[in-house]
Enzyme design. Structure first.
Site, short mmCIF file in Angstrom:
data_model
loop_
_atom_site.label_atom_id
_atom_site.label_comp_id
_atom_site.label_asym_id
_atom_site.label_seq_id
_atom_site.Cartn_x
_atom_site.Cartn_y
_atom_site.Cartn_z
CG ASP A 8 11.42 5.98 -15.36
OD1 ASP A 8 12.63 5.96 -15.03
OD2 ASP A 8 10.70 4.98 -15.33
CG ASN A 56 15.36 7.57 -6.88
OD1 ASN A 56 14.78 8.57 -7.28
ND2 ASN A 56 15.15 6.37 -7.44
#
Ligand code: FPP
Length: 230
Positions: A8, A56
């Site tokens: 991330d 996503n």
């Protein structure tokens, strides 16, 4: 040892430099290559990298396109290097929503690297742990008695995982957030968790070693009273 990483912080890495988010992903892909090599050197047996979650797909189409392009490039460029280093590549997750070009690059990588025995590299694409568990549970419904190992096998089936992996020993998350984000919920049941503020493009061999040292200092008891070595 099985290490899984939630990578991330690519977007923030780019924004802080006044760059588009896709530039952060490009840099993040370079980090992937460096960390794969570092993990193999460190003797990690299985490395699972969370590259794209089912959630996503809600990102802007241009960012999704840039990511899919990067994934394809990664499989094409890194497969020969992985074969050379005896690293086996597997892709975990749904396959029916991936583009044809990416899919054939994945299948080629898996085929060419299948004999790799030094490290098992699992790239996680279009993945939701909860969806996988629900699908595996639907299949489990048809089996009279089910051990946890059998459930693992069903999870592998729904995630197109050709080679089973041991449960995750160490889960690393970069980018400062402290959550699991629907990632490997079954597989991390007894994993040690290591969170770092380091944004993924800045992650490197030294930071991987810090996480491994942190893990080595944990006492793993698996619910019992005496520590067992991991
Ligand atoms: C999360 O950062 C990262 C992703 C959604 C994509 C991960 C992709 C890579 C590391 C690069 C390519 C990977 C491979 C396997 C070649 P974010 O964009 O959510 O960052 P932010 O939280 O700072 O916005």
């Amino acid at each position: 040892m099985h290490v899984a990483i939630i990578m991330d912080g690519n977007g923030r890495w780019a924004s802080r430099r006044g760059l588009p988010r896709s530039a952060g992903h490009v840099e993040g892909a370079k980090t992937v290559c460096a960390v794969v090599a570092a993990a193999a050197r460190a003797g990690i047996e299985t490395l699972t990298l969370h590259a794209f979650s089912a959630a996503n797909w809600a990102r802007p189409p241009a960012e999704i396109d840039a990511l899919m392009h990067l994934f394809r490039r990664f499989f094409v460029a890194e497969t020969p290097r992985c074969v050379e280093r005896s690293i086996r590549i597997d892709v975990i997750g749904r396959r029916d929503r991936l583009g044809k070009g990416l899919l054939s690059a994945i299948e080629r990588s898996e085929l060419l690297s299948a004999a790799g025995s030094r490290m098992h590299l699992r790239i996680v694409l279009d993945y939701s742990s909860r969806d996988s568990i629900v699908q595996a549970a639907a299949r489990a419904d048809r089996i009279a008695t089910l051990a946890p190992e059998d459930f693992y096998r069903l999870l592998d089936e729904v995630n197109h995982c050709a080679l089973s992996a041991a449960p995750v020993d160490l889960l690393i998350r970069t980018g400062g957030e402290k959550r699991l984000s629907d990632f490997m919920l079954w597989e991390v049941a007894y994993a040690e968790l290591h969170f770092t503020d380091c944004l993924w493009p800045d992650f490197d061999e030294q930071r991987l070693q810090i996480a491994l040292d942190d893990y080595a200092n944990r006492q793993r008891r698996f619910g019992a009273l005496t520590a067992r070595t991991g």
